[in-house]
Design an enzyme around this catalytic site. Structure first.
Site, PDB file in Angstrom:
ATOM      1  N   LYS A 200       9.868 -36.276 120.481  1.00 53.95           N
ATOM      2  CA  LYS A 200      10.710 -35.236 119.839  1.00 53.95           C
ATOM      3  C   LYS A 200      11.294 -35.130 118.540  1.00 53.95           C
ATOM      4  CE  LYS A 200      14.557 -33.342 122.043  1.00 53.95           C
ATOM      5  NZ  LYS A 200      15.214 -33.125 121.525  1.00 53.95           N
ATOM      6  N   GLU A 275      15.742 -48.185 124.497  1.00 54.77           N
ATOM      7  CA  GLU A 275      16.731 -48.628 123.809  1.00 54.77           C
ATOM      8  C   GLU A 275      17.649 -47.469 122.992  1.00 54.77           C
ATOM      9  OE1 GLU A 275      17.998 -49.345 120.555  1.00 54.77           O
ATOM     10  OE2 GLU A 275      17.238 -48.946 118.933  1.00 54.77           O
ATOM     11  N   CYS A 309      21.806 -48.503 115.822  1.00 50.49           N
ATOM     12  CA  CYS A 309      21.552 -49.240 117.052  1.00 50.49           C
ATOM     13  C   CYS A 309      22.911 -50.969 116.824  1.00 50.49           C
ATOM     14  CB  CYS A 309      20.616 -49.507 117.942  1.00 50.49           C
ATOM     15  SG  CYS A 309      19.614 -50.050 116.764  1.00 50.49           S
ATOM     16  N   GLU A 408      30.775 -48.319 121.559  1.00 50.84           N
ATOM     17  CA  GLU A 408      30.420 -48.026 120.450  1.00 50.84           C
ATOM     18  C   GLU A 408      30.335 -46.586 119.747  1.00 50.84           C
ATOM     19  OE1 GLU A 408      25.949 -46.713 121.255  1.00 50.84           O
ATOM     20  OE2 GLU A 408      25.659 -47.611 119.518  1.00 50.84           O
TER      21      GLU A 408
END
Ligand code: TXE
Length: 516
Positions: A200, A275, A309, A408
């Site tokens: 996806k 993750e 990331c 973040e």
């Protein structure tokens, strides 16, 4: 990608046969389901925006729940009954090798599409599209090395062994920031182990992933082995992750969505790996090679405009070198060339979504109110009117407790803190909800070993940063998720163990209700 010149009203650029249209006509992409190119069943689409100009450039199918069902059912059928279910592991490896070879040839086109869609530098996407061939070659080699074991069982006349089997249909949910790279990381081990996959794409950038379906098609995978769909979290992501025929979910994204995914997996008991990014510490001791550490830190936070990331977004400097380090760093940051990601001279492209710019602006304003000092940047560039650009930004934070230090931002914003001792910096670096990666710069090898042991992070780089390989496991601690991608470990995560017992005695089984 299809191109129809007659539809174009305003062509804004042409890069080596890849036309980009700003208005009036949009490129169209299709989903790849059961070996066929399909639109959404009800024809619905959404627009994908080119962040360099802030305008739509492509139409992406919006998968309905039915479209998701079709993709999962195709994958299930391929896993259970089709050609894929009958071939040997060595033959699976051959498909993966071919896929890798084709990718190396098609890296330019795939890289360009990803750059247009996300604003990532073409230099990087082209290189990544080529390098991911290594992932497919690595897993091609592992496909026929997935071995079981014989058990030294504690019962007489019994022979027992383990085999590793694929799980079934894998739902692989990929974000926008590294589409092709994350596709390789997920489907390489999943296919090598014999699973089938529904990929996806993210609603923020799907084009490169849908285009990747052409490489799957050319590599000749049997229908249904790899399906690629696009759409939003609801209904597409939700239907996929709750689907009863899905047995494994591999998710890369943010922690908030990950919590939904875990809840969704309560419906189908699918195994999950996550993750989820981080707020990685980058630690520089006074004995480090300062030039190397400055370059590493610049690459760690401003590479991919900070949309990584593993971005090294918390910089810890030992007090004695901090001022000199920051002088050198701000000088380099001031010279970073922002611009069109397709041009070779550009060093930093735009951010992929407008939402990120809003989050960054709001957190920088909060940090200033809490006493932080902006050493460089902090704004949208005044000379760039179109596109979602943000200046490389260095924020001197007086206190670890500032909200910006543990939020973040997924953008080019670095929080800087100072430390006196090794013990202090270990405590500060671990004082975060995240735990994906960390960088340490020091010439003292004993210290580097002490620190790598003490850091609560899934990846620690010493005197380097942001290095990855198909051979090296990748994943986090704490809110950065669980499960590991890449390496042999990933094969284990895409298989489960079956235990087989064989009675080797010639004696019949005794009647359990007649005690001897
Ligand atoms: O991610 P989301 P977004 C972080 C980063 C970023 C933030 C949000 O901080 O700013 O997350 O980014 C699908 N069931 N990372 O919005 O929402 C969704 O459609 C199943 C870090 O891009 O997590 C998309 O395909 N799926 C990260 C995917 O989840 C659902 C990379 C990711 O979306 C769903 C990206 C549902 N209920 C963002 N709802 C990293 N680890 O590198 C949404 N999705």
């Amino acid at each position: 990608m299809t191109w129809n010149k007659n539809r174009a009203e305003k062509v804004v650029r042409n890069y080596n046969n890849l036309w980009i249209v700003a208005m009036g006509s949009l490129e169209t992409f299709k989903m790849f389901v059961n070996g066929k190119w399909v639109d959404s069943e009800n024809g619905s689409t959404f627009e994908s925006i080119n962040p360099s100009i802030g305008k739509s450039w492509a139409l992406i199918p919006e998968a309905t729940a039915n479209d998701v069902n079709n993709a999962v059912e195709a994958a299930y059928k391929a896993f259970n009954k089709g050609e894929w279910s009958k071939i040997t592991p060595t033959q699976r490896g051959k498909y993966l090798r071919k896929l890798g070879d084709l990718l190396a040839e098609k890296s330019e086109k795939l890289g360009k599409i990803e750059s247009i869609d996300t604003g990532k530098l073409l230099k990087e996407t082209r290189w990544q599209a080529k390098y991911i061939a290594e992932y497919f070659h690595y897993y091609a080699g592992l496909a026929d090395k997935i071995e079981g074991s014989t058990l030294p069982i504690d019962k007489p006349d019994m022979y027992a062994f383990n085999v590793r089997e694929p799980l079934g249909v894998v739902a692989a949910i990929v974000p926008w920031n590294s589409q092709l790279f994350l596709v390789a990381v997920k489907i390489g081990p999943a296919l090598a182990a014999g699973n089938t996959v529904v990929l996806k794409a993210s609603e923020h950038a799907s084009a490169a992933m849908l285009e990747f379906g052409k490489v799957i098609e050319e590599a000749g995978f049997p229908p249904g082995v790899v399906n690629i769909i696009s759409g939003h979290g609801d209904p597409c992501g939700k239907t996929l992750t709750t689907h009863p025929l899905v047995h494994r979910i591999s998710f890369t994204g943010g922690p908030a969505t990950a919590r939904h995914v875990i809840r969704n997996s309560a419906e189908n008991f699918a195994e999950v790996s996550l993750e989820l990014g981080g707020k990685s510490p980058f630690i520089v001791f006074e004995d480090a090679d300062i030039e190397s550490a400055v370059n590493g830190s610049i690459a760690g936070i401003f590479g991919a405009s900070g949309q990584s990331c593993v971005a090294g977004s918390r910089l810890y400097l030992q007090e004695s070198i901090a001022d000199d380090f920051l002088d050198r760093m701000t000088l380099l940051a001031a010279n970073i060339k922002l611009g069109d990601p397709l041009l070779d001279e550009t060093q930093m492209g735009p951010l992929a979504t407008l939402g990120q710019i809003k989050l960054i602006e709001s957190e920088i304003s909060n940090a200033k109110n809490q006493g932080a000092k902006i050493l460089h940047g902090g704004n949208k560039p005044s000379n760039m009117n179109e596109g979602w650009f943000f200046e490389p930004t260095i924020v001197d934070c007086s206190d670890q407790k500032l909200k910006i230090v543990d939020t973040e931002l997924f953008g080019p914003v670095l929080s800087v803190l100072r430390f006196k001792t090794e013990e202090e910096v270990i405590q500060l670096a671990n004082d975060t909800k995240y735990g994906l990666a960390a960088g340490v710069f020091t010439k003292n090898s004993a210290r580097s070993l002490r620190i790598t042991k003490a850091l609560r992070a899934g990846i620690v780089w010493v005197n380097t940063y942001r290095v990855v390989s198909p051979i090296a496991p990748f994943g986090g601690y704490k809110d950065s998720g669980y499960g590991r991608e890449s390496g042999m470990q990933a094969i284990h995560d895409y298989t489960r163990i079956k235990t087989v017992w064989i009675n080797t005695s010639d004696e019949p089984m005794s009647n359990p209700f007649q005690m001897r």
